[in-house]
Design an enzyme around this catalytic site. Structure first.
Site, PDB file in Angstrom:
ATOM      1  N   ASP A 123       0.583  -0.975  -0.177  1.00  0.00           N
ATOM      2  CA  ASP A 123      -0.210  -0.197   0.054  1.00  0.00           C
ATOM      3  C   ASP A 123       1.436   1.158  -0.148  1.00  0.00           C
ATOM      4  O   ASP A 123       1.997   1.021   1.051  1.00  0.00           O
ATOM      5  CB  ASP A 123      -0.565  -0.410   1.162  1.00  0.00           C
ATOM      6  CG  ASP A 123      -1.870   1.206   1.139  1.00  0.00           C
ATOM      7  OD1 ASP A 123      -2.913   0.805   0.507  1.00  0.00           O
ATOM      8  OD2 ASP A 123      -1.480   2.147   1.756  1.00  0.00           O
ATOM      9  N   LEU A 124       0.526   1.790  -1.405  1.00  0.00           N
ATOM     10  CA  LEU A 124       1.362   3.794  -1.238  1.00  0.00           C
ATOM     11  C   LEU A 124       1.271   4.472   0.377  1.00  0.00           C
ATOM     12  O   LEU A 124       0.205   4.385   0.540  1.00  0.00           O
ATOM     13  CB  LEU A 124       1.178   3.673  -2.386  1.00  0.00           C
ATOM     14  CG  LEU A 124       1.632   3.756  -3.637  1.00  0.00           C
ATOM     15  CD1 LEU A 124       1.098   3.595  -4.954  1.00  0.00           C
ATOM     16  CD2 LEU A 124       2.793   3.266  -4.081  1.00  0.00           C
TER      17      LEU A 124
ATOM     18  N   ASP B 108      -4.563   2.756  -4.870  1.00  0.00           N
ATOM     19  CA  ASP B 108      -2.981   2.172  -4.349  1.00  0.00           C
ATOM     20  C   ASP B 108      -2.744   1.193  -3.600  1.00  0.00           C
ATOM     21  O   ASP B 108      -1.861   0.886  -2.932  1.00  0.00           O
ATOM     22  CB  ASP B 108      -2.505   3.379  -3.869  1.00  0.00           C
ATOM     23  CG  ASP B 108      -2.973   4.073  -2.418  1.00  0.00           C
ATOM     24  OD1 ASP B 108      -4.317   2.895  -2.394  1.00  0.00           O
ATOM     25  OD2 ASP B 108      -2.284   4.785  -1.464  1.00  0.00           O
TER      26      ASP B 108
END
Length: 680
Positions: free
Chosen positions: A555-556, A598
């Protein structure tokens, strides 16, 4: 069929003759009856009939033949008389005669005696019917019917027919295949189907059957799950009830489709095909006499029963039937009376309003003193017309379908191809007729698949698969080929047929749809659907080895700020760069998928030890943190990684994903841009 049709014709003629005898026996005769009593008048009456008549009296052996008889035999009349003067053995005999111009014909001879008041034979009447040409036509129709009818049993769908009155249930071979029956099993009644309906669907199916049989639905269409020990299966049932004159269902027939694949993929393929077989319990013949003003003065019992014993005496067709029917009857009367046209086609409703087709024969009788009458009879040809319509329908389908169709004899010699075959593959029927279809096989290629087809046709009598087919120009086209053998009633193969369907466009469409359904449109990575499929396959492979499988949830960090400050276009660039960097960080056999937003997830198979797994995860962190150009500047991103391992943490793929997601959130809480391994 020929016996039934011709028998009705004879019944009508004999009925007219008996009417003549009946009139002669009356003491008070009208003028028409008095003239018919005269022998010359009776001979003239017989001359009008369109069928050959032989009449021989008992007391003086006098022989009379009508004009139709004389025209039929011509110079060979004497030989025919010798044969017909012999005592007959059966009332109906099939005899070969030498007719005019020395033409041999097969005739059906109907014989009957007339008797006096003391029941002594007074004369013999013999009526001849030419069945030679009719037999040839019917044989051809039956052969064509068999050829196309048997092909249904080898189609990709099953056929079923429930005789409600007899409670018998007939099915095709494909129905048995779809429902899991063996070929040698013979379902006896409707329970052969209903007992395989899944319990959760039973109430719905029973209600749908009831509604249709009660006339509340025009068509029966239902889907249900099949009870099976070979995995889950769904079928779609389509059918329609055939009703009698009282609107009561007597038969219930239709098709069955295996929709398992469509059901599993949530794609509903609605197919509509009707199979109807309409037949009559009897073929009534009608006979009538009416005056020049179209008023009926005689109707035989068949006709009276047919119209429901309505009041008909001295009434015209317009007083008995609807205007359209009456106009047609009167117009045919006019043609018979003024133009001499004897044969007509008429559509007449019965007492219940059901329309039936009749092959009618009408002729005028001049009784003298300006008294003229129109006489005639009609044979119910409804069944024959429907039969011919069905044959014509098969022929139209054969010649108008876009798929290439080829038919061969039992030795694979071509006997017929349709227009689409000529147009699609370039071969003309003239140049390939009688040849074996080996020219369709590509030289030096696809031999194995053709061998499989040959083997399947020989052992199972059917084949379905993709083949490369050679056109006349030498082009190889991928085609979906469905081939089957056709057997006669004795189980002997008499024909083969194959349907070739080009799948070039289908393949292209399938690839496009596959891309759309399984891959993320932005990053071109597998989407959630394909990720789940690959994860399941990874678990299957893991069970057969000692290796482990890991899930890495990525997960960004602070991705929302990118969209909020730089815009969604910039966010899309970041996501594409993330997909590229992760893909470059893992092995070729590993899978990286975008679940949405994301969030990315990685399937790492064949994990030998924890250190290797850590190195891969660290490489992902490092590569993601490398700068990349974004809107004229350079940009860095970071990500939080959560890792779960099977079978260490769980053997359930859903739990494995849940644990990796949980570990990722723990990485977020630790300050982001880090890796956390799940701990149970």
């Amino acid at each position: 069929m020929e016996y039934e049709n011709q028998l009705f014709v004879i019944i009508i003629i004999l009925s007219v003759l008996l009417l003549y005898v009946f009139f002669n026996s009356k003491i008070k005769l009208n003028r028409l009856e008095k003239r018919l009593y005269d022998e010359s008048e009776s001979e003239r009456f017989l001359d009008i009939l369109p069928l050959p008549i032989f009449y021989e009296t008992k007391h003086n052996r006098a022989i009379f033949t009508n004009k139709s008889f004389n025209l039929l035999f011509g110079i060979n009349k004497k030989k025919a008389l010798e044969t017909l003067s012999l005592p007959y053995r059966n009332p109906i005999e099939k005899i070969t005669f030498l007719c005019d111009n020395d033409i041999k014909k097969q005739l059906l001879v109907y014989s009957a005696h007339t008797f006096d008041a003391n029941k002594n034979i007074t004369a013999t009447i013999r009526t001849l019917v030419d069945i030679d040409e009719m037999q040839h036509v019917i044989d051809n129709l039956l052969a064509t019917k068999q050829r196309y009818g048997l092909a249904v049993d080898h189609a990709l769908f099953g056929v079923w027919d429930w005789d409600i009155l007899k409670d018998t249930f007939d099915v095709s071979a494909q129905w048995k295949h779809i429902m899991g029956y063996q070929e040698d099993e013979a379902p006896k009644n409707l329970n052969a189907w209903l007992r395989l309906v899944a319990p959760k669907n039973m109430a719905h199916i029973n209600e749908a059957i009831r509604r249709h049989l009660d006339g509340e639905s025009e068509l029966f269409i239902a889907e249900h799950e099949v009870k099976s020990s070979q995995g889950r299966k769904w079928v779609q049932i389509r059918g329609k009830a055939i009703r009698d004159a009282h609107n009561q269902a007597t038969r219930f027939s239709g098709l069955i489709f295996d929709i398992t694949e469509e059901k599993q993929k949530d794609i509903q393929h609605h197919q509509s095909q009707k199979l109807f077989a309409s037949f009559m319990d009897s073929l009534p013949a009608i006979a009538f006499i009416k005056d020049i003003n179209h008023r009926y003065i005689y109707l035989n019992s068949f006709y009276q029963d047919y119209i429901g014993f309505k009041e008909w005496k001295n009434k015209t067709p317009h007083e008995i039937f609807d205007k359209k029917t009456a106009d047609s009857i009167v117009e045919n009367d006019r043609k018979a009376f003024y133009e001499g046209q004897k044969q007509h086609a008429e559509v007449i409703p019965n007492a219940e309003g059901t329309l039936k087709y009749f092959r009618a024969y009408k002729f005028a009788i001049d009784a003298g003193n300006d008294e003229k009458f129109i006489c005639g009879f009609g044979i119910d040809s409804t069944k024959e017309k429907l039969y011919l319509d069905e044959i014509n329908l098969y022929s139209k389908i054969f010649n108008n379908t876009t798929e290439s169709i080829i038919m061969t004899d039992e030795k694979f010699h071509i006997i017929s191809v349709n227009k689409a075959f000529e147009e699609n593959l370039g071969y003309t029927s003239k140049e390939i007729m009688g040849k074996k279809p080996n020219f369709l096989r590509p030289r030096g290629g696809d031999g194995t698949r053709y061998e499989k087809m040959d083997k399947a046709l020989k052992e199972k009598g059917r084949f379905s698969g993709e083949l490369l087919v050679a056109t006349k120009q030498g082009t190889l086209i991928p085609e979906l080929v469905n081939a089957s053998s056709i057997k006669n009633d004795q189980g002997e193969v008499i024909n083969y047929f194959a349907i070739y369907q080009s799948i070039v466009q289908q393949k292209e469409t399938e690839n496009k749809l596959k891309k759309m359904a399984q891959y993320d449109n932005l990053t071109k990575l597998p989407n959630r659907f394909l990720f789940r499929f690959r994860l399941l396959n990874a678990f299957e492979r893991m069970e057969q080895s000692d290796m482990k499988t890991a899930l890495v949830f990525v997960d960004l960090d602070d991705f929302k700020n990118v969209n909020d400050t730089l815009g969604h276009d910039a966010g899309d660039i970041v996501l594409v760069q993330t997909a590229k960097k992760i893909s470059e960080s893992i092995r070729k056999n590993d899978t990286v998928a975008r679940l949405g937003g994301d969030e990315f997830v990685i399937i790492l198979e064949d994990i030998q030890n924890l250190e290797n797994l850590k190195r891969i995860c660290q490489k992902i962190i490092t590569n993601l943190h490398q700068p990349f150009p974004l809107l004229g500047t350079t940009y860095r991103i970071s990500a939080s990684l959560g890792v779960s391992i099977s079978p260490d943490h769980t053997k359930n793929y859903r739990e494995l994903l849940k644990f990796a997601d949980k570990a990722m959130y723990q990485a977020k809480n630790k300050g982001k841009n880090t890796i956390v391994f799940y701990k149970s």
